[in-house]
Design a protein around this motif. Structure first.
Motif, PDB file in Angstrom:
ATOM      1  N   GLY A 176       0.801  -1.214   0.000  1.00 37.76           N
ATOM      2  CA  GLY A 176       0.000   0.000   0.000  1.00 37.76           C
ATOM      3  C   GLY A 176       0.831   1.259   0.000  1.00 37.76           C
ATOM      4  N   VAL A 177       1.859   1.281   0.858  1.00 33.26           N
ATOM      5  CA  VAL A 177       2.737   2.464   0.918  1.00 33.26           C
ATOM      6  C   VAL A 177       3.472   2.639  -0.407  1.00 33.26           C
ATOM      7  CG1 VAL A 177       4.769   3.441   2.043  1.00 33.26           C
ATOM      8  CG2 VAL A 177       2.990   2.347   3.422  1.00 33.26           C
ATOM      9  N   ALA A 178       3.978   1.537  -0.979  1.00 38.76           N
ATOM     10  CA  ALA A 178       4.661   1.623  -2.272  1.00 38.76           C
ATOM     11  C   ALA A 178       3.713   2.128  -3.357  1.00 38.76           C
ATOM     12  CB  ALA A 178       5.219   0.257  -2.658  1.00 38.76           C
ATOM     13  N   GLN A 179       2.458   1.686  -3.278  1.00 32.60           N
ATOM     14  CA  GLN A 179       1.468   2.099  -4.272  1.00 32.60           C
ATOM     15  C   GLN A 179       1.185   3.597  -4.211  1.00 32.60           C
ATOM     16  OE1 GLN A 179      -0.099   1.149  -7.452  1.00 32.60           O
ATOM     17  NE2 GLN A 179      -0.327  -0.731  -6.275  1.00 32.60           N
ATOM     18  N   PHE A 181       3.309   5.771  -4.021  1.00 30.91           N
ATOM     19  CA  PHE A 181       4.351   6.374  -4.861  1.00 30.91           C
ATOM     20  C   PHE A 181       4.292   5.845  -6.301  1.00 30.91           C
ATOM     21  CE2 PHE A 181       5.844   6.536  -0.504  1.00 30.91           C
ATOM     22  CZ  PHE A 181       6.301   7.834  -0.381  1.00 30.91           C
ATOM     23  N   GLY A 182       3.251   5.073  -6.599  1.00 29.32           N
ATOM     24  CA  GLY A 182       3.100   4.534  -7.948  1.00 29.32           C
ATOM     25  C   GLY A 182       3.945   3.310  -8.219  1.00 29.32           C
ATOM     26  N   ILE A 183       4.427   2.636  -7.167  1.00 27.94           N
ATOM     27  CA  ILE A 183       5.308   1.481  -7.315  1.00 27.94           C
ATOM     28  C   ILE A 183       4.579   0.214  -6.877  1.00 27.94           C
ATOM     29  CG2 ILE A 183       7.439   0.405  -6.487  1.00 27.94           C
ATOM     30  CD1 ILE A 183       8.553   3.278  -6.194  1.00 27.94           C
ATOM     31  N   SER A 184       4.653  -0.817  -7.694  1.00 28.06           N
ATOM     32  CA  SER A 184       3.961  -2.073  -7.399  1.00 28.06           C
ATOM     33  C   SER A 184       4.950  -3.112  -6.880  1.00 28.06           C
ATOM     34  CB  SER A 184       3.269  -2.612  -8.663  1.00 28.06           C
ATOM     35  OG  SER A 184       2.273  -1.706  -9.108  1.00 28.06           O
ATOM     36  N   LEU A 185       4.623  -3.706  -5.736  1.00 25.36           N
ATOM     37  CA  LEU A 185       5.391  -4.816  -5.182  1.00 25.36           C
ATOM     38  C   LEU A 185       4.641  -6.113  -5.443  1.00 25.36           C
ATOM     39  CD1 LEU A 185       6.484  -3.346  -1.713  1.00 25.36           C
ATOM     40  CD2 LEU A 185       7.835  -3.473  -3.810  1.00 25.36           C
ATOM     41  N   MET A 186       5.383  -7.202  -5.599  1.00 25.44           N
ATOM     42  CA  MET A 186       4.769  -8.484  -5.904  1.00 25.44           C
ATOM     43  C   MET A 186       3.907  -8.979  -4.742  1.00 25.44           C
ATOM     44  SD  MET A 186       7.904 -11.229  -5.350  1.00 25.44           S
ATOM     45  CE  MET A 186       6.809 -12.624  -5.576  1.00 25.44           C
ATOM     46  N   ASP A 187       2.894  -9.794  -5.069  1.00 29.19           N
ATOM     47  CA  ASP A 187       2.105 -10.468  -4.039  1.00 29.19           C
ATOM     48  C   ASP A 187       2.953 -11.554  -3.405  1.00 29.19           C
ATOM     49  OD1 ASP A 187      -0.190  -8.941  -4.460  1.00 29.19           O
ATOM     50  OD2 ASP A 187      -0.908 -10.280  -6.042  1.00 29.19           O
ATOM     51  N   ASN A 188       2.883 -11.653  -2.083  1.00 35.04           N
ATOM     52  CA  ASN A 188       3.709 -12.624  -1.374  1.00 35.04           C
ATOM     53  C   ASN A 188       2.907 -13.825  -0.884  1.00 35.04           C
ATOM     54  OD1 ASN A 188       6.416 -13.089  -0.772  1.00 35.04           O
ATOM     55  ND2 ASN A 188       6.183 -12.469   1.365  1.00 35.04           N
TER      56      ASN A 188
END
Length: 404
Positions: A176-179, A181-188
Motif C-alpha cells: 500500500g505504501v509503495a502504491q 508512490f506509484g510502485i507495485s510490489l509483488m504479491d507474497n
C-alpha cells in the motif's frame, strides 16, 4: 581464467553479504553457552535476512548475465534499501523493481487510492486478527505445561492464523505504501490455507522466499535433474536452508525438514497426487492444514523439546467443555473480543474465498459511487480503531517476521 575470477568474486560477494546473517544464526545455536554481555553487545539490523537474500539474488543474476550491473551506487542503494519492504519483504528481484524506482512517477489518484485500500486492509489483518489471536497464543505457549487437549489445538490453529495475518498484513501495508508512490510490489501470498498439498502450500506461502529458494538453492544443487534420490536430498537441503533462514537453533532446522519430509511422503501417496473437487478436496485441505499447524507449533515453541511436548499434549486430553463453561475466556480475551476475532476471521475467509474464485473485489468496489467508497473507508478505519487490538495494554506489537 576470466570465468574463475568471476566465480571467486561472486563467492566473496555472497560471503560478505551473508556474513552478518550467518553470525546471527550461529549465535542462535550457541546462545545458551555464551555470556549475556557478549550476546547483548551484538546488534543485528532489522530485516537483515530479507535484504541479504535480495543482495545475493542480485549478485547471482549479474553473474549469470540475467541482468546488467547497476553502475550508479545511489540507484543500487535505492533498490536495496527501498523502505516499504526492507523490514519484512516481499523479497524483490532487481528486474522487478529497479525500473520502477528510477523512472519517475506522476501522481496517479487511482493508484494512490488503491494504496489507501491496501493500508486499511493491512491494519485490519494486523489489529483485528493477528494481535487478538496473539493474546491467546502467548497465554498457552508461554505456559504450555498447564494446558492439554483442545487448548493446544486452539493455540496451534490461532498461531497459524496469527502468523499468516501478521505477515500478510505487513506485506499488504508495504504494498500500500509503495502504491502511494506509484510502485507495485509483488504479491507474497496466494491464500496458502486453501492449499491441498504441502507442495501447493509452498507455491502460495511467502512466494518471494519460495521462488528464491527454488532459483538459488534447489536448482543450483541439481533440482530434479539428477535422479530421484538426489532430488530428495536437494529438497531436504533446500528446506533446511529455509529453516536456517528463519532463525538460528535446531527447532528451525527441524521445522524446515518437517516440510521437506511432508513433501517426500505425499509424493508417494496417490491421494495427494490427484486433483479432486468437492468433499475430497476439502479433506485434502484439512489434512494439509493440520500438518502445517503441527509444524507451526514447533516453529513457535520456546525450543524443539517444548514444541514436541505440546504436540504430545494435544492428544492427551479430550476437553470440549471448555467451549461451554467459559474456560476459553480465561485465555486473555473476554467474550466480546472473541466475537470480534471470529467475525474478523469470517470476513477474511469470505474475501479470500472470493479472490480464490477469481473475483476482483477491488474492481467491484471502485465501481461504487465516490461517496459510498469514502463512507466505507471511514467506517473501516473507525471499526479498526475501536475494536482492534493495538498490542497488549495499548503497547505496539511488532510484526512477527520483522524478527527474522
Amino acid at each position: 581464467m576470466e570465468k574463475n575470477k568471476k566465480k571467486v568474486l561472486l563467492g566473496a560477494g555472497i560471503f560478505l553479504s551473508s556474513s552478518l546473517l550467518l553470525l546471527d544464526r550461529i549465535l542462535g545455536f550457541i546462545g545458551g553457552r555464551v555470556s549475556e554481555s557478549i550476546m547483548s553487545s551484538v546488534i543485528i539490523p532489522l530485516g537483515l535476512s530479507f535484504y541479504t537474500m535480495q543482495i545475493i539474488a542480485y549478485l547471482v543474476d549479474v553473474y549469470k548475465g540475467k541482468i546488467k550491473p547497476q553502475e550508479n551506487l545511489l540507484k543500487y542503494a535505492l533498490f536495496i534499501s527501498f523502505f516499504p519492504q526492507i523490514i519484512q519483504g516481499p523479497i524483490p528481484r532487481y528486474d522487478m523493481l529497479s525500473d520502477q524506482l528510477i523512472e519517475g512517477h506522476s501522481f496517479d489518484a487511482k493508484k494512490f487510492m488503491r494504496g489507501i485500500q491496501l493500508i486499511i486492509w493491512g491494519f485490519f489483518l494486523k489489529y483485528m486478527i493477528a494481535d487478538k489471536a496473539g493474546v491467546v497464543v502467548d497465554t498457552i505457549f508461554d505456559d504450555y505445561n498447564s494446558y492439554k487437549g483442545l487448548y493446544i489445538w486452539i493455540a496451534g490453529i490461532l498461531y497459524s492464523l496469527q502468523l499468516y495475518t501478521d505477515f500478510l498484513g505487513c506485506v499488504t501495508l508495504s504494498q500500500g505504501v509503495a502504491q502511494l508512490f506509484g510502485i507495485s510490489l509483488m504479491d507474497n501470498f496466494n491464500h496458502p490455507y486453501f492449499a491441498d498439498s504441502i507442495k501447493d502450500f509452498w507455491r502460495r506461502w511467502h512466494i518471494s522466499l519460495s521462488t528464491w529458494l527454488r532459483d538459488y538453492i534447489y536448482i543450483p544443487l541439481g533440482g530434479n535433474r539428477k535422479g530421484v534420490s538426489r532430488k530428495r536430498i536437494n529438497l531436504l537441503a533446500t528446506f533446511a536452508v529455509s529453516g536456517l533462514w528463519h532463525g538460528g537453533g535446531i527447532k528451525f532446522i527441524f521445522w524446515g525438514l518437517m516440510h521437506g519430509v511432508y513433501q517426500l511422503v505425499e509424493a508417494m501417496i496417490p491421494f495427494f497426487q490427484k486433483n479432486y473437487g468437492g468433499a475430497k478436496r476439502v479433506l485434502k485441505i484439512l489434512i494439509n492444514g493440520f500438518l502445517v499447524m503441527i509444524a507451526w507449533i514447533v516453529f513457535r515453541a520456546e525450543d524443539l523439546l517444548a514444541g514436541l511436548k505440546m504436540i504430545y499434549r494435544m492428544f492427551r486430553g479430550f476437553n470440549p467443555w471448555i467451549f461451554f463453561d467459559g474456560a476459553i475466556y480465561n485465555l486473555g480475551l473476554v467474550e466480546k473480543e472473541w466475537d470480534v476475532l471470529i467475525l474478523s476471521l469470517l470476513v477474511l475467509f469470505w474475501v479470500s474465498r472470493k479472490q480464490e474464485q477469481g473475483i476482483v473485489l477491488r474492481e467491484k468496489f471502485e465501481a461504487r459511487a465516490l461517496a459510498v467508497r469514502w463512507f466505507i473507508y471511514i467506517i473501516a478505519i473507525l471499526v479498526i480503531w475501536v475494536f482492534g487490538t493495538y498490542g497488549f495494554g495499548y503497547d505496539a506489537t511488532d510484526f512477527i517476521y520483522g524478527g527474522f
